[in-house]
Design a protein around this motif. Sequence first.
Motif, PDB file in Angstrom:
ATOM      1  N   THR A   1       1.751   0.252   5.489  1.00  0.00           N
ATOM      2  CA  THR A   1       0.851   1.372   5.761  1.00  0.00           C
ATOM      3  C   THR A   1       1.660   2.631   6.056  1.00  0.00           C
ATOM      4  O   THR A   1       2.593   2.580   6.864  1.00  0.00           O
ATOM      5  CB  THR A   1      -0.047   1.059   6.973  1.00  0.00           C
ATOM      6  N   PRO A   2       1.339   3.772   5.432  1.00  0.00           N
ATOM      7  CA  PRO A   2       2.015   5.024   5.789  1.00  0.00           C
ATOM      8  C   PRO A   2       1.806   5.346   7.262  1.00  0.00           C
ATOM      9  O   PRO A   2       0.807   4.938   7.864  1.00  0.00           O
ATOM     10  CB  PRO A   2       1.324   6.060   4.892  1.00  0.00           C
TER      11      PRO A   2
ATOM     12  N   CYS B   1     -14.351  -0.342   1.328  1.00  0.00           N
ATOM     13  CA  CYS B   1     -13.252  -0.353   2.291  1.00  0.00           C
ATOM     14  C   CYS B   1     -13.332  -1.622   3.136  1.00  0.00           C
ATOM     15  O   CYS B   1     -14.284  -2.389   3.034  1.00  0.00           O
ATOM     16  CB  CYS B   1     -13.310   0.874   3.200  1.00  0.00           C
ATOM     17  N   GLY B   2     -12.323  -1.809   3.967  1.00  0.00           N
ATOM     18  CA  GLY B   2     -12.347  -2.914   4.911  1.00  0.00           C
ATOM     19  C   GLY B   2     -13.355  -2.663   6.014  1.00  0.00           C
ATOM     20  O   GLY B   2     -14.057  -1.645   6.039  1.00  0.00           O
TER      21      GLY B   2
ATOM     22  N   ARG C   1     -10.770   0.975  -1.096  1.00  0.00           N
ATOM     23  CA  ARG C   1     -10.228  -0.347  -0.749  1.00  0.00           C
ATOM     24  C   ARG C   1      -9.211  -0.267   0.390  1.00  0.00           C
ATOM     25  O   ARG C   1      -8.373  -1.154   0.544  1.00  0.00           O
ATOM     26  CB  ARG C   1      -9.606  -1.026  -1.968  1.00  0.00           C
ATOM     27  N   GLY C   2      -9.293   0.767   1.181  1.00  0.00           N
ATOM     28  CA  GLY C   2      -8.375   0.904   2.296  1.00  0.00           C
ATOM     29  C   GLY C   2      -8.981   0.442   3.603  1.00  0.00           C
ATOM     30  O   GLY C   2      -9.969  -0.297   3.634  1.00  0.00           O
TER      31      GLY C   2
ATOM     32  N   ALA D   1      -6.625  -7.565  -0.708  1.00  0.00           N
ATOM     33  CA  ALA D   1      -8.001  -7.164  -0.405  1.00  0.00           C
ATOM     34  C   ALA D   1      -8.062  -5.788   0.249  1.00  0.00           C
ATOM     35  O   ALA D   1      -9.094  -5.113   0.189  1.00  0.00           O
ATOM     36  CB  ALA D   1      -8.662  -8.200   0.504  1.00  0.00           C
ATOM     37  N   ILE D   2      -6.988  -5.365   0.918  1.00  0.00           N
ATOM     38  CA  ILE D   2      -6.887  -4.028   1.506  1.00  0.00           C
ATOM     39  C   ILE D   2      -5.651  -3.353   0.943  1.00  0.00           C
ATOM     40  O   ILE D   2      -4.565  -3.944   0.922  1.00  0.00           O
ATOM     41  CB  ILE D   2      -6.789  -4.088   3.049  1.00  0.00           C
ATOM     42  N   ASP D   3      -5.827  -2.122   0.482  1.00  0.00           N
ATOM     43  CA  ASP D   3      -4.698  -1.299   0.048  1.00  0.00           C
ATOM     44  C   ASP D   3      -4.272  -0.447   1.238  1.00  0.00           C
ATOM     45  O   ASP D   3      -4.972   0.498   1.610  1.00  0.00           O
ATOM     46  CB  ASP D   3      -5.115  -0.411  -1.121  1.00  0.00           C
TER      47      ASP D   3
END
Length: 265
Positions: free
Chosen positions: A22-23, A115-116, A84-85, A61-63
């Motif tokens: 994650t950034p 999204c999540g 999808r974050g 499943a999560i970007d």
Amino acid sequence: MTVIHAHDLVAIATKVLLAAGTPRSGAEAVAAALVEADLAGQEAYGVRRLTPYVEMITAGAIDPKAVPRLGGVRAAAAVVDGRRGFGELAARAAVEHVRRLARQYGVASATVGNCGDVGRLGGYVRTLAAEGAMGVALCRGRPLAWAAPRAAGRPPLVAEVDADAGLTFMIELVGGLLTEPGQATREATGGTVIVAIDVAAFRPVDEFRQHAERFCALLTAAATPVAVPGEAEAATRASRVRDGIPMDDDVWSELAALPGGPARI
């Protein structure tokens, strides 16, 4: 039981999310949202979610690099695509948009999808109330969350109400079909709608705050006192900010097993 101060827990959660790709800006925002839930005593939406989040990132499943995108703006309505974050980032973007739109139109709403999980709804409406708005949020499988401002220096009124069968049905329908058409099924997850009502569009904010405070005083002074929504949560938060957040041993062990977790810093 481990007791840890909030800023240390945010640092740990941030490192776990950074290690998962994650950034930094996103990692810090998600970490802060999770720790806020723990501060409020809503541990189900707190840092214990890091383990499933990392698993979902690993599974694709999560970007973790996704940035929410605003689309479908039509007057006071907006659509936030989470791409999808993390749901926390998408919901936070929705809150920012509805507050801005509500200042212009009086009432505004946004849907959050793709999204999540967005986590705890009470935190989002509390943010709106702290800025002089009334907030309403619904999400499939969650209590309905409401918030309103009180007098300056007092915690916002925040209520999370479990829905009866009829209201649950409508939340499932609205949350599912407005955010992801075709997903109004018992098996689907997600689907969030956030509404902001700008108090100043209807009456002076200071006047509203004064009347809200008087009403709270009437509730607490009644023959059968009524708890003021949000006060217990505010007291828990104040205590945990001062004394630290208690973490169950099993949750702490799960965090320690994650890359970037407390055993590795």
